[in-house]
Design an enzyme around this catalytic site. Structure first.
Site, short mmCIF file in Angstrom:
data_model
loop_
_atom_site.label_atom_id
_atom_site.label_comp_id
_atom_site.label_asym_id
_atom_site.label_seq_id
_atom_site.Cartn_x
_atom_site.Cartn_y
_atom_site.Cartn_z
CG ASP A 104 -37.45 -2.14 21.05
OD1 ASP A 104 -38.28 -1.63 20.25
OD2 ASP A 104 -36.54 -2.89 20.67
CE1 TYR A 110 -32.09 -8.44 16.30
CE2 TYR A 110 -34.12 -7.49 15.46
CZ TYR A 110 -32.78 -7.80 15.30
OH TYR A 110 -32.14 -7.48 14.12
CE LYS A 141 -41.03 -5.07 14.06
NZ LYS A 141 -40.50 -5.98 13.08
C1 LIG Z 1 -38.70 -4.97 19.35
C2 LIG Z 1 -37.86 -4.70 18.15
N1 LIG Z 1 -36.88 -3.78 18.21
C3 LIG Z 1 -36.12 -3.49 17.15
C4 LIG Z 1 -36.27 -4.16 15.96
C5 LIG Z 1 -35.42 -3.82 14.77
O1 LIG Z 1 -36.19 -3.18 13.81
P1 LIG Z 1 -35.75 -3.20 12.26
O2 LIG Z 1 -35.86 -4.60 11.79
O3 LIG Z 1 -36.71 -2.24 11.63
O4 LIG Z 1 -34.35 -2.67 12.22
C6 LIG Z 1 -37.26 -5.14 15.85
C7 LIG Z 1 -37.44 -5.88 14.59
O5 LIG Z 1 -38.17 -6.81 14.48
C8 LIG Z 1 -38.07 -5.41 16.97
O6 LIG Z 1 -39.03 -6.34 16.92
#
Ligand SMILES: Cc1ncc(COP(=O)(O)O)c(C=O)c1O
Length: 470
Positions: free
Chosen positions: A282, A187, A310
């Site tokens: 990511d 994700y 985060k």
């Molecule tokens: C690996 C990863 N990338 C991107 C995101 C998206 O982040 P946000 O929820 O702050 O938009 C998340 C959210 O959990 C994530 O776990």
């Protein structure tokens, strides 16, 4: 005037609460908030949570502002919280929980840390947002650049979604190519191009690719099972010279906790380099969690671009993308690739990030996380064995997961073999025991520096009881 966690809610502050007709959901919410104050814990009931959530469903789609919170895959209603501190959360009915969600990752030093809070109060006195440069941006940027091996320059944004959107646009701008490879179950936020075989809430809710995403937005998104190098090689052969980037979670957290096979990350690094494509890690979840320098420090692999979120916001809304200077200098206004943000780099968010990272720089933090998280996962898996359940799981530092399947789990298809109804029963049982786990089999768990060995012992004992009865 009544208060929830010391915050005053008065009719003069919220005149709409007193002017709406009596059937207004806002009015009902206000009355529930008033009743939710100072509850003595007696037994495990969720009456107030239910009342507030029922009202919320009329106000917000599904009653939540982010889908996974809705408990759809574990049944029952979500719990409405009142306050958090350290390793603990308290709901509006007065129930106390040991928390392993950590606000989905940011709370690595524990909730509402005293030093972070004190720094936030000092910053707050100077204002909440400047919409102009401030020195706190430099401080956090320097900390991120010196911590994360691949990052020579950084751009702060407001969420992980924004960070991944920016990084993808940048990869396309830098390479002049369109296509991107992502992995099933990973994700990268909810931007159109990434809503293909996505993990997290999309996986939890079993959604097909989302309606509303134009075909054009995903036609350049290629997918592969995680840990599958053959598919990657085939995609590069089929789309020679067209692939801008490969993006991945270097350890997956959004399809449950899945680690890369030895050589997987190394080979991706090699294949992307050979084909003139960028490698994007990511690290929104893994950044500052697996090691101070993230998964790239832990595994010793340097991507071209890195996305973060985060932890670097310490519980306030922050994301970031960064990487090689020659790539980052393509970002406006240094270069032509446009990306902007009204609240980006705002002083409160920078402050929470700076003081969270400062705490993580203290020696021994990651060893501590590794030890307690290992004890937790091994304890749960042993209890599972004694209860006669097929389970597998693991951890790296303060990130963990387990599946109700014998495993091994190397990709999302393996993860989906889990007995999700058993997970739902386990989740409910643990709630009743005072342990708050992510409400989905397809999410990782998180520990924090505030979790004590006693917390872990209590959790494992609770798991033992629940795993004997489900
Ligand atoms: C690996 C990863 N990338 C991107 C995101 C998206 O982040 P946000 O929820 O702050 O938009 C998340 C959210 O959990 C994530 O776990």
């Amino acid at each position: 005037m009544t208060s929830v966690s010391g915050v005053g809610y008065s009719r003069s502050l919220f005149p709409a609460l007193s002017t709406k007709p009596s059937r207004s959901p806002s009015r009902r919410v206000a009355s529930v908030i008033r009743n939710a104050v100072s509850v003595e814990k007696k037994s495990f009931t969720l009456d107030k949570s239910e009342e507030i959530f029922n009202a919320a469903k009329e106000l917000m789609p599904g009653g939540v502002n982010s889908p996974v919170r809705a408990f759809k895959s574990v049944g029952g209603q979500p719990i409405v919280f009142d306050s958090v501190k350290g390793s603990r959360m308290w709901d509006v009915d007065g129930n106390e929980y040991i928390d392993y969600v950590g606000s989905w990752g940011p709370a690595i030093i524990g909730h509402a840390d005293d030093k972070v809070n004190a720094a936030l109060i000092e910053t707050l006195k100077k204002g909440t947002s400047f919409g102009a440069p401030c020195v706190l941006e430099n401080v956090l940027a320097e900390m991120v650049i010196s911590a994360v091996p691949s990052v020579e320059m950084v751009r702060f944004v407001n969420s992980g979604t924004e960070a991944c959107m920016g990084a993808l646009r940048l990869a396309r701008a830098f390479t002049g190519r369109q296509k991107v490879i992502k992995f099933e179950g990973c994700y990268h936020g909810h931007a159109d191009s990434f809503l293909v075989k996505a993990g997290s809430g999309v996986a939890t809710l079993g959604l097909p690719d989302s309606p509303g995403v134009p075909k054009g937005a995903t036609s350049d998104t290629l997918t592969s099972p995680y840990n599958d190098l053959e598919t990657i090689k085939n995609l590069f052969n089929t789309h020679k010279g067209d692939i801008a980037a490969v993006i991945l979670e270097p350890v997956v957290g959004n399809a449950g906790f899945i680690t890369p096979k030895p050589e997987f990350l190394n080979s991706l690094r090699k294949i992307t380099k050979e084909n003139g494509a960028l490698l994007i890690f990511d690290e929104v979840m893994t950044g500052f969690r697996l090691a101070y320098g993230g998964a790239q420090e832990y595994f010793g692999i340097i991507p071209d671009l890195t996305t973060m979120g985060k932890i670097i916001g310490g519980g306030l809304p922050v994301g970031a993308y960064g990487g090689r200077r020659d790539i980052m200098e393509k970002v406006a206004p240094a270069g032509p690739m446009y990306q902007a943000g009204t609240l980006s780099g705002n002083p409160l968010a920078m402050t929470a990030g700076i003081h969270t990272l400062k705490r993580l720089m203290e020696p021994g933090c990651y060893d501590y996380l590794d030890n307690i998280t290992g004890d937790l996962v091994n304890g749960i898996l042993d209890a599972g064995k004694r209860g006669g359940h097929e389970m597998c799981g693991g951890h790296i530092r303060g990130m963990f997961g387990f599946f109700f399947t014998g495993g091994p789990v190397h990709n999302f298809a393996d993860a989906k073999k889990s007995d999700t109804s058993k997970f739902a029963r386990f989740h409910r049982g643990m709630l009743e025991e005072g342990v708050y786990l992510a409400p989905s089999q397809f999410e990782a768990g998180f520990t924090s520096l505030a979790h004590s060995s006693k917390d872990i012992e209590q959790t494992v004992e609770a798991a033992e009881r629940v795993l004997q009865r489900i």
